[in-house]
Design an enzyme around this catalytic site. Structure first.
Site, PDB file in Angstrom:
ATOM      1  N   HIS A  41       6.729 -26.883   2.917  1.00 56.27           N
ATOM      2  CA  HIS A  41       5.902 -27.929   2.323  1.00 56.27           C
ATOM      3  C   HIS A  41       4.798 -27.344   1.455  1.00 56.27           C
ATOM      4  O   HIS A  41       3.862 -28.057   1.087  1.00 56.27           O
ATOM      5  CB  HIS A  41       5.311 -28.801   3.428  1.00 56.27           C
ATOM      6  CG  HIS A  41       6.357 -29.501   4.230  1.00 56.27           C
ATOM      7  ND1 HIS A  41       6.863 -30.742   3.890  1.00 56.27           N
ATOM      8  CD2 HIS A  41       7.039 -29.119   5.340  1.00 56.27           C
ATOM      9  CE1 HIS A  41       7.783 -31.102   4.770  1.00 56.27           C
ATOM     10  NE2 HIS A  41       7.915 -30.125   5.653  1.00 56.27           N
ATOM     11  N   LYS A  82     -13.837   1.036  -4.174  1.00 55.89           N
ATOM     12  CA  LYS A  82     -14.824   1.420  -3.152  1.00 55.89           C
ATOM     13  C   LYS A  82     -15.903   2.318  -3.754  1.00 55.89           C
ATOM     14  O   LYS A  82     -17.096   2.175  -3.449  1.00 55.89           O
ATOM     15  CB  LYS A  82     -14.124   2.128  -1.993  1.00 55.89           C
ATOM     16  CG  LYS A  82     -13.275   1.213  -1.128  1.00 55.89           C
ATOM     17  CD  LYS A  82     -12.255   1.961  -0.300  1.00 55.89           C
ATOM     18  CE  LYS A  82     -12.877   2.922   0.667  1.00 55.89           C
ATOM     19  NZ  LYS A  82     -11.863   3.539   1.560  1.00 55.89           N
ATOM     20  N   GLU A 104       0.833  -1.202   0.000  1.00 60.72           N
ATOM     21  CA  GLU A 104       0.000   0.000   0.000  1.00 60.72           C
ATOM     22  C   GLU A 104       0.867   1.251   0.000  1.00 60.72           C
ATOM     23  O   GLU A 104       0.467   2.292  -0.522  1.00 60.72           O
ATOM     24  CB  GLU A 104      -0.937  -0.004   1.211  1.00 60.72           C
ATOM     25  CG  GLU A 104      -2.096   0.987   1.090  1.00 60.72           C
ATOM     26  CD  GLU A 104      -3.153   0.785   2.155  1.00 60.72           C
ATOM     27  OE1 GLU A 104      -4.172   0.145   1.854  1.00 60.72           O
ATOM     28  OE2 GLU A 104      -2.946   1.257   3.293  1.00 60.72           O
TER      29      GLU A 104
END
Length: 559
Positions: A383, A511, A352
């Site tokens: 793994h 948004k 950000e």
């Protein structure tokens, strides 16, 4: 002069051609003091950066580049409260939140030190009441559970810290976090909690954040099902905000509103009242230790010579790989389960901040900026994706983080954990040659065509760069220093790339569009105001939402 056309940049490009084919294992062989040359310690943090594709000349050139950026001036401007976040006309003063008492600073006529001290005193008094049981719910019972409702920096930092410091919790309160607007997050968090003994922290600077307010309103409704009287909300909801009017309208006593300031960016806000959940969970004294650790790293960053400065070194190594090796992602692998949320926290901090495509003058850059940050705790990560780190086509620099002391010494578990951490850094550096792989296969009884067929799959190219950050112990002070180390690393990189690391306009567009789409779910006619794909998705959801059956896919006839 433009960064990528500067003399310092060109010198690094030329140097890359000289060093890019050198094997780190050879550099270790020819320099028995390589580790001492490329490692340093500060307090309880040791940084080993010797397993990087660097020489002394590399570091000289990288430091030339960071000096060219005017880092010392920019650093001073940040700490002194100048408005370095120029697109929002704001100072960047998260460092002021963790300064010890006794300093003075005035911003826009306001006494910053006094204001910070007042909020800390308010937090301390509140924590004492809640932890001691003096603060009681509407039925007279003490608080047992704290639910922090926030998103982004109001969630990621406090959640990460409370997970990291579980061994230091006083044990009188459980803390929970709700961030996602997905109702499942709230429902699953509240399942099993008792409204009579639950305290909610609503963390929203403006008290208008869509996701946070949706969760807060639903949490209040859940509470009132049992409590009934809205007057009881004041005993079970507090706010971290600057919007007194909205807080009071919600039903929260404004005396229980903890303020913070526009010079505190969300991703740097855990040091502020946003850290109230941390202070409640650990106790205020532990929260102070966290602040003290961060301040210690601030002082190191301010005062250590560039060549012996941990944030500077980490920042410039990142630029070395991102801009000259074309390595556009970085893995963060903490070999400490308590740090399992640290990579997610760093994703916001780094991506950000430095995920920007225009420089401070508004021009598109012609060089890479912020990398993709990702990771998981070791040994789980081994793994999952270490196959790619060892034998993939991309170079991914790795930061390993490990604590010498375990908070839970069980048998040989910690020895195994640390051994794996050190082994992975060695394996990524050394690799496995054809001769070594051939000898292993012959020892296993393979020969001839079978051996030759398998041999290419057993080779490890090595020469993969890593840093290893070793903590004496993961405790509040050291965690504070570790977080601040990465904060300052990100700042330095933003200065070098000539971008604003402290705004986040890229968060806004989605948004805005979501606010436009939301009322369209209730439209009478099919939605046709977007592109064909978005229209189809909206209308498909509307059909489902309105209880209509989807048309059967022709593909179903195939089964």
């Amino acid at each position: 002069m433009y960064l990528s056309r500067s003399a310092e940049w060109s010198a690094l490009e030329s140097h890359y051609q000289d060093i890019s084919h050198q094997a780190m294992i050879d550099l270790f062989s020819t320099d028995p003091n390589r580790h001492e040359r490329f490692s340093l310690s500060f307090n309880a943090i040791h940084l080993d950066y010797s397993k990087n594709r660097i020489s002394a000349r590399t570091m000289e050139l990288l430091m030339d580049l960071v000096r060219r950026s005017g880092i010392e001036k920019k650093r001073r401007q940040m700490f002194e409260g100048e408005q370095i976040n120029f697109t929002e006309h704001r100072s960047v003063l998260h460092t002021a939140l963790r300064r010890p008492p006794g300093y003075t600073m005035t911003i826009d006529g306001n006494d910053v030190a006094s204001e910070v001290s007042d909020v800390l005193d308010q937090m301390k008094a509140f924590c004492k009441k809640v932890i001691s049981g003096e603060w009681k719910g509407y039925t007279g019972k003490r608080i047992t559970d704290v639910v922090n409702i926030g998103i982004g920096g109001s969630d990621l930092g406090p959640f990460m810290v409370t997970e990291a410091l579980k061994p230091f919790a006083h044990g009188k309160l459980k803390v929970h976090f709700v961030s996602n607007v997905d109702g499942s997050h709230l429902v699953e968090t509240l399942r099993g909690l008792n409204p009579e003994t639950t305290l909610f922290i609503i963390a929203s600077k403006t008290f208008t954040t869509q996701e946070t307010l949706a969760n807060a309103v639903s949490a209040r409704a859940w509470f009132l099902v049992k409590a009934g009287n809205r007057d009881h909300v004041a005993k079970h909801f507090v706010a971290v905000s600057t919007n007194r009017e909205k807080v009071e309208e919600f039903g929260i006593d404004p005396d229980n509103m903890f303020r913070f300031w526009d010079w505190v960016g969300g991703r740097y806000s855990l040091w502020s009242a946003i850290g109230l959940s941390i202070a409640l969970y650990l106790g205020f004294d532990r929260f102070r230790e966290l602040l003290a650790g961060a301040h210690a790293m601030d002082e190191h960053f301010l005062n250590a010579p560039l060549e012996e400065n941990m944030p500077m070194i980490l920042a410039m190594l990142g630029i070395w790989y991102n801009n000259f090796f074309g390595a556009h992602s970085q893995a963060i692998i903490p070999y400490d389960q308590y740090l399992h949320r640290f990579p997610a926290y760093l994703q916001q901090l780094d991506m950000e901040s430095n995920g920007k495509r225009v420089d401070r003058a508004g021009h598109e850059v012609d060089y890479a900026t912020g990398p993709v940050i990702w990771g998981e705790p070791g040994t789980n990560a081994q793994h999952a994706f270490f196959q790619l780190l060892h034998q993939g086509t991309e170079i991914v620099p790795v930061d390993f983080i490990v604590s010498l002391k375990s908070q839970n010494p069980v048998g040989e578990h910690h020895d195994m954990l640390v051994a794996n951490c050190f082994a992975q850094s060695e394996a990524l550096m050394k690799g496995k040659s054809e001769a070594e792989a051939r000898a292993e296969l012959e020892a296993a009884g393979l020969s001839g065509g079978d051996l030759e067929k398998l041999l290419p799959h057993k080779l490890f190219p090595g020469n993969r760069p890593t840093n290893t950050i070793v903590l004496d112990e993961l405790n509040p002070f050291n965690l504070g220093s570790l977080i601040a180390l990465y904060e300052h690393k990100v700042f330095v990189q933003g200065v070098v790339w000539n971008i604003n690391s402290f705004d986040q306009w890229g968060v806004e567009l989605g948004k805005q569009l979501a606010k436009a789409i939301l009322p369209e779910f209730d439209a009478v006619d099919p939605v046709e105001t977007h592109d064909a794909s978005t229209n189809a998705l909206i209308n498909r959801y509307r059909q489902f939402r309105n209880g209509l059956k989807f048309p059967k896919s022709n593909q179903l006839k195939m089964f």
